[in-house]
Design a protein around this motif. Sequence first.
Motif, short mmCIF file in Angstrom:
data_model
loop_
_atom_site.label_atom_id
_atom_site.label_comp_id
_atom_site.label_asym_id
_atom_site.label_seq_id
_atom_site.Cartn_x
_atom_site.Cartn_y
_atom_site.Cartn_z
N ALA A 1 42.70 -88.85 60.27
CA ALA A 1 41.36 -88.27 60.10
C ALA A 1 40.52 -88.46 61.36
O ALA A 1 39.75 -87.57 61.75
N LEU A 2 40.65 -89.61 62.00
CA LEU A 2 39.89 -89.87 63.23
C LEU A 2 40.28 -88.90 64.33
O LEU A 2 39.42 -88.37 65.05
N LYS B 1 37.62 -88.14 77.45
CA LYS B 1 36.93 -89.05 76.53
C LYS B 1 35.49 -88.63 76.27
O LYS B 1 35.02 -88.67 75.12
N MET B 2 34.78 -88.23 77.31
CA MET B 2 33.37 -87.90 77.15
C MET B 2 33.16 -86.67 76.28
O MET B 2 32.08 -86.47 75.73
N ARG C 1 38.67 -94.96 73.18
CA ARG C 1 40.00 -95.55 73.12
C ARG C 1 41.05 -94.58 73.67
O ARG C 1 41.04 -93.39 73.35
N GLU C 2 41.96 -95.13 74.45
CA GLU C 2 42.98 -94.30 75.12
C GLU C 2 43.85 -93.54 74.14
O GLU C 2 44.25 -92.40 74.40
N PHE C 3 44.16 -94.15 72.99
CA PHE C 3 45.10 -93.48 72.08
C PHE C 3 44.55 -92.16 71.55
O PHE C 3 45.32 -91.24 71.25
N ILE C 4 43.24 -92.03 71.49
CA ILE C 4 42.66 -90.77 71.01
C ILE C 4 42.75 -89.69 72.08
O ILE C 4 43.29 -88.61 71.84
#
Length: 275
Positions: free
Chosen positions: A87-88, A144-145, A133-136
């Motif tokens: 879900a994340l 990331k941003m 977080r890197e995994f995302i």
Amino acid sequence: MIYEKINISEVNSNLKDSKAFINAYIPDNSEEIDIKKKRKTIIICPGGGYSMTSDREAEPVALRFISEGFNVIVLRYSVAPNKFPDALLELAATMNYVRKMSEIWNVDKDKIIVSGFSAGGHLAGSLGVLWDREFISETLKVNKMDIKPNAMILSYPVITSGEFSHRGSFDCLLGEDASEEEREKLSLEKLVSKDTPQTFLWHTFDDGTVPVQNSLKFATSLKENDVPFELHIYPTGVHGLSLCGETSARKDKVNHINPHVGTWFKLAVQWLENI
């Protein structure tokens, strides 16, 4: 108004096996008002204990935000038997997609807000504390941003895995056999940092399902990290009130009609004026 139902597999090809989808509600701009207007956008995560996504916290809330001039995206994210981080990842992909659609949907890319109810509040809050977080970013192949929320609205949110936990949500999210250590890693009050987005929270004092301490703990962590927040604790009201009126009340549940608690929506819209 543009209305679209879009599968998450189309939002991000790295989630090709996801059955989740979004409903996008995008008001039209007007030559008479402002054809170039960029709008704040709300991404709604309905509650449901990570076992379902509630209709009462989806379209009724979307329509209210549309009436205030926002773009609205409702995310029908994956629930049990799917586990974290499905879900994340879907929410992060949605955030990235909304920014990519900024020209077509007239999105103000610097004013995208995640709004979550109950377990959906845990999901929204998870993106707020884990967006870097890197995994995302590595799983989704995004910057990331581009997945960081600019603000959060958390309504009677599930936050803690500890003493005041809504255990059912964590059972669905991680599995009933998950260890306390695994659960603690998703206890959001322990993950707040100075990079967590500013937050609007509300809860009822006598919530018998998700104790009010969930919002209090999160607010305390925000303060400790100098993250601005607004917190409203109403004296009484059952869990899952949504808009607190007839448009979102469960059938035959008169205790879902609570005009005083319903003031949260106007307060949240006023708070968003400064985002």
